[in-house]
Design a protein around this motif. Structure first.
Motif, PDB file in Angstrom:
ATOM      1  N   MET A   1       0.846  -1.189   0.000  1.00  0.00           N
ATOM      2  CA  MET A   1       0.000   0.000   0.000  1.00  0.00           C
ATOM      3  C   MET A   1       0.881   1.238   0.000  1.00  0.00           C
ATOM      4  O   MET A   1       1.890   1.300   0.702  1.00  0.00           O
ATOM      5  N   LYS A   2       0.495   2.226  -0.774  1.00  0.00           N
ATOM      6  CA  LYS A   2       1.169   3.518  -0.773  1.00  0.00           C
ATOM      7  C   LYS A   2       0.151   4.599  -0.438  1.00  0.00           C
ATOM      8  O   LYS A   2      -1.043   4.468  -0.751  1.00  0.00           O
ATOM      9  N   VAL A   3       0.623   5.657   0.185  1.00  0.00           N
ATOM     10  CA  VAL A   3      -0.246   6.771   0.558  1.00  0.00           C
ATOM     11  C   VAL A   3       0.264   8.030  -0.133  1.00  0.00           C
ATOM     12  O   VAL A   3       1.456   8.347  -0.083  1.00  0.00           O
ATOM     13  N   LEU A   4      -0.665   8.739  -0.787  1.00  0.00           N
ATOM     14  CA  LEU A   4      -0.317   9.900  -1.580  1.00  0.00           C
ATOM     15  C   LEU A   4      -1.033  11.144  -1.073  1.00  0.00           C
ATOM     16  O   LEU A   4      -2.203  11.094  -0.686  1.00  0.00           O
ATOM     17  N   GLU A   5      -0.337  12.261  -1.106  1.00  0.00           N
ATOM     18  CA  GLU A   5      -0.959  13.575  -0.927  1.00  0.00           C
ATOM     19  C   GLU A   5      -1.129  14.155  -2.319  1.00  0.00           C
ATOM     20  O   GLU A   5      -0.169  14.269  -3.083  1.00  0.00           O
ATOM     21  N   ILE A   6      -2.366  14.523  -2.665  1.00  0.00           N
ATOM     22  CA  ILE A   6      -2.653  14.922  -4.040  1.00  0.00           C
ATOM     23  C   ILE A   6      -3.699  16.031  -4.051  1.00  0.00           C
ATOM     24  O   ILE A   6      -4.626  16.050  -3.231  1.00  0.00           O
ATOM     25  N   ASP A   7      -3.544  16.987  -4.975  1.00  0.00           N
ATOM     26  CA  ASP A   7      -4.540  18.046  -5.147  1.00  0.00           C
ATOM     27  C   ASP A   7      -5.841  17.461  -5.694  1.00  0.00           C
ATOM     28  O   ASP A   7      -5.826  16.494  -6.463  1.00  0.00           O
ATOM     29  N   GLY A   8      -6.954  18.081  -5.311  1.00  0.00           N
ATOM     30  CA  GLY A   8      -8.249  17.612  -5.774  1.00  0.00           C
ATOM     31  C   GLY A   8      -8.358  17.543  -7.288  1.00  0.00           C
ATOM     32  O   GLY A   8      -8.963  16.621  -7.843  1.00  0.00           O
TER      33      GLY A   8
ATOM     34  N   HIS B   1      -5.996  16.922  -9.519  1.00  0.00           N
ATOM     35  CA  HIS B   1      -5.285  15.750 -10.022  1.00  0.00           C
ATOM     36  C   HIS B   1      -5.945  14.455  -9.551  1.00  0.00           C
ATOM     37  O   HIS B   1      -5.885  13.445 -10.263  1.00  0.00           O
ATOM     38  N   LEU B   2      -6.585  14.484  -8.383  1.00  0.00           N
ATOM     39  CA  LEU B   2      -7.320  13.319  -7.918  1.00  0.00           C
ATOM     40  C   LEU B   2      -8.476  13.002  -8.866  1.00  0.00           C
ATOM     41  O   LEU B   2      -8.706  11.842  -9.227  1.00  0.00           O
ATOM     42  N   LYS B   3      -9.201  14.021  -9.276  1.00  0.00           N
ATOM     43  CA  LYS B   3     -10.301  13.802 -10.216  1.00  0.00           C
ATOM     44  C   LYS B   3      -9.786  13.328 -11.571  1.00  0.00           C
ATOM     45  O   LYS B   3     -10.385  12.450 -12.214  1.00  0.00           O
ATOM     46  N   GLU B   4      -8.668  13.902 -12.016  1.00  0.00           N
ATOM     47  CA  GLU B   4      -8.062  13.461 -13.274  1.00  0.00           C
ATOM     48  C   GLU B   4      -7.659  11.989 -13.194  1.00  0.00           C
ATOM     49  O   GLU B   4      -7.892  11.213 -14.126  1.00  0.00           O
ATOM     50  N   ALA B   5      -7.038  11.614 -12.083  1.00  0.00           N
ATOM     51  CA  ALA B   5      -6.581  10.241 -11.908  1.00  0.00           C
ATOM     52  C   ALA B   5      -7.754   9.269 -11.890  1.00  0.00           C
ATOM     53  O   ALA B   5      -7.692   8.191 -12.494  1.00  0.00           O
ATOM     54  N   MET B   6      -8.843   9.648 -11.218  1.00  0.00           N
ATOM     55  CA  MET B   6      -9.995   8.759 -11.159  1.00  0.00           C
ATOM     56  C   MET B   6     -10.647   8.615 -12.524  1.00  0.00           C
ATOM     57  O   MET B   6     -11.097   7.526 -12.904  1.00  0.00           O
ATOM     58  N   ALA B   7     -10.675   9.700 -13.294  1.00  0.00           N
ATOM     59  CA  ALA B   7     -11.214   9.624 -14.649  1.00  0.00           C
ATOM     60  C   ALA B   7     -10.355   8.702 -15.511  1.00  0.00           C
ATOM     61  O   ALA B   7     -10.877   7.938 -16.333  1.00  0.00           O
ATOM     62  N   GLN B   8      -9.045   8.736 -15.313  1.00  0.00           N
ATOM     63  CA  GLN B   8      -8.161   7.841 -16.056  1.00  0.00           C
ATOM     64  C   GLN B   8      -8.400   6.387 -15.667  1.00  0.00           C
ATOM     65  O   GLN B   8      -8.399   5.501 -16.527  1.00  0.00           O
TER      66      GLN B   8
ATOM     67  N   CYS C   1       0.892   0.166  -4.698  1.00  0.00           N
ATOM     68  CA  CYS C   1       2.109   0.679  -5.332  1.00  0.00           C
ATOM     69  C   CYS C   1       1.990   0.632  -6.854  1.00  0.00           C
ATOM     70  O   CYS C   1       2.568   1.473  -7.547  1.00  0.00           O
ATOM     71  N   PHE C   2       1.214  -0.316  -7.381  1.00  0.00           N
ATOM     72  CA  PHE C   2       0.991  -0.411  -8.824  1.00  0.00           C
ATOM     73  C   PHE C   2       0.303   0.847  -9.340  1.00  0.00           C
ATOM     74  O   PHE C   2       0.694   1.425 -10.362  1.00  0.00           O
ATOM     75  N   VAL C   3      -0.708   1.298  -8.616  1.00  0.00           N
ATOM     76  CA  VAL C   3      -1.429   2.516  -8.992  1.00  0.00           C
ATOM     77  C   VAL C   3      -0.542   3.733  -8.798  1.00  0.00           C
ATOM     78  O   VAL C   3      -0.471   4.625  -9.662  1.00  0.00           O
ATOM     79  N   ALA C   4       0.151   3.810  -7.666  1.00  0.00           N
ATOM     80  CA  ALA C   4       0.979   4.974  -7.351  1.00  0.00           C
ATOM     81  C   ALA C   4       2.063   5.211  -8.389  1.00  0.00           C
ATOM     82  O   ALA C   4       2.484   6.350  -8.610  1.00  0.00           O
ATOM     83  N   ASP C   5       2.498   4.141  -9.046  1.00  0.00           N
ATOM     84  CA  ASP C   5       3.537   4.256 -10.072  1.00  0.00           C
ATOM     85  C   ASP C   5       2.993   4.706 -11.423  1.00  0.00           C
ATOM     86  O   ASP C   5       3.748   4.808 -12.395  1.00  0.00           O
TER      87      ASP C   5
ATOM     88  N   CYS D   1      -2.512   5.639 -16.147  1.00  0.00           N
ATOM     89  CA  CYS D   1      -3.103   6.543 -15.152  1.00  0.00           C
ATOM     90  C   CYS D   1      -2.016   7.439 -14.563  1.00  0.00           C
ATOM     91  O   CYS D   1      -1.646   7.332 -13.381  1.00  0.00           O
ATOM     92  N   SER D   2      -1.507   8.336 -15.383  1.00  0.00           N
ATOM     93  CA  SER D   2      -0.312   9.112 -15.042  1.00  0.00           C
ATOM     94  C   SER D   2      -0.573  10.237 -14.045  1.00  0.00           C
ATOM     95  O   SER D   2       0.377  10.778 -13.464  1.00  0.00           O
ATOM     96  N   SER D   3      -1.824  10.609 -13.826  1.00  0.00           N
ATOM     97  CA  SER D   3      -2.102  11.721 -12.910  1.00  0.00           C
ATOM     98  C   SER D   3      -1.733  11.391 -11.464  1.00  0.00           C
ATOM     99  O   SER D   3      -1.532  12.297 -10.655  1.00  0.00           O
ATOM    100  N   TRP D   4      -1.624  10.110 -11.137  1.00  0.00           N
ATOM    101  CA  TRP D   4      -1.180   9.743  -9.794  1.00  0.00           C
ATOM    102  C   TRP D   4       0.249  10.204  -9.536  1.00  0.00           C
ATOM    103  O   TRP D   4       0.654  10.377  -8.378  1.00  0.00           O
ATOM    104  N   LEU D   5       1.000  10.398 -10.601  1.00  0.00           N
ATOM    105  CA  LEU D   5       2.379  10.834 -10.449  1.00  0.00           C
ATOM    106  C   LEU D   5       2.478  12.304 -10.034  1.00  0.00           C
ATOM    107  O   LEU D   5       3.552  12.768  -9.656  1.00  0.00           O
ATOM    108  N   LYS D   6       1.366  13.028 -10.098  1.00  0.00           N
ATOM    109  CA  LYS D   6       1.332  14.431  -9.681  1.00  0.00           C
ATOM    110  C   LYS D   6       0.992  14.523  -8.191  1.00  0.00           C
ATOM    111  O   LYS D   6       0.141  15.302  -7.765  1.00  0.00           O
TER     112      LYS D   6
END
Length: 228
Positions: free
Chosen positions: A112-119, A121-128, A189-193, A198-203
């Motif tokens: 499991m990985k934990v990310l701090e992300i702007d809203g 980019h979170l919406k972008e990542a979920m759409a991806q 960690c698969f998603v976080a990478d 789903c590249s918005s997780w990298l932001k």
């Protein structure tokens, strides 16, 4: 799934009984079967995905303040991609869940990985995550404090098989996600990478904590079923 757990349980140890230990969002949900079928978790919301996401959220919420006091005021949520869940079963209410079942459901040695992300980019990542034609291993399952509704459309790119996703509503703890607000989300960690496009997780910025670093996802679910 972790030396501590491996040294104290056998594969056939019972860790939960469906119907009284899974805490699937609300009181009425305890009578539901636990669905981890690939035809479900890769196409639509499924109780198996919700359970794993709730386990991740529980571990995050329980431990985020122990080593990371700077994040105490930020909303917390969790997401598991459907392709991570591999048991391909429908557990009836009253089914016994053992360590063996947990390992069958979450067989990958990934953490499991934990990310701090702007809203935004979170919406972008979920759409991806949602943009892949179903069935898709990227299909997201969210913790029970999250509500997400979206619309499907066709991509304007003739060479793309992806769906065009329009998020209609996305709330955490009943509050609509703000583009400028920061959020804390637990993912694999698969998603976080940024896999599966789903590249918005990298932001995002990763948050380290000894409670989840180095432990496989099977450990997260096992701990949740044992102690929740």
């Amino acid at each position: 799934f972790g030396k501590e757990t491996a040294s104290t349980v056998s594969l056939d140890d019972v860790v939960a009984t469906i119907g009284d230990a899974t805490n699937l969002s609300d009181a009425t949900a305890t009578t539901l079967p636990l669905d981890t079928r690939m035809s479900s978790v890769r196409r639509r919301e499924a109780t198996g995905g919700n359970l794993v996401a709730d386990a991740m959220h529980w571990l995050l919420e329980t431990n985020i303040h122990t080593e990371n006091n700077n994040y105490s005021s930020l909303p917390l949520l969790a997401m598991i991609n459907g392709g991570f869940i591999r048991g391909d079963r429908l557990y009836k209410p009253g089914s016994i869940i053992t360590v063996r079942e947990v390992l069958n459901e979450l067989p990958f040695p990934r953490t499991m990985k934990v990310l701090e992300i702007d809203g935004l980019h979170l919406k972008e990542a979920m759409a991806q995550q949602l943009s892949h034609p179903t069935p898709s291993g990227a299909y997201p399952h969210l913790s029970s404090n999250v509500r997400l509704s979206y619309r499907l459309g066709s991509s304007s790119d003739a060479d793309s098989a992806d769906e065009l996703i329009s998020i209609h509503s996305f709330t955490v703890n009943g509050q609509e996600i703000s583009d400028t607000q920061k959020y804390i989300i637990a993912v694999t960690c698969f998603v976080a990478d940024g896999n599966e496009g789903c590249s918005s997780w990298l932001k995002s910025t990763r948050i380290q904590n000894s409670a989840w670093e180095g432990f496989n996802m099977s450990y997260v679910l096992l701990k949740y079923l044992q102690y929740k």
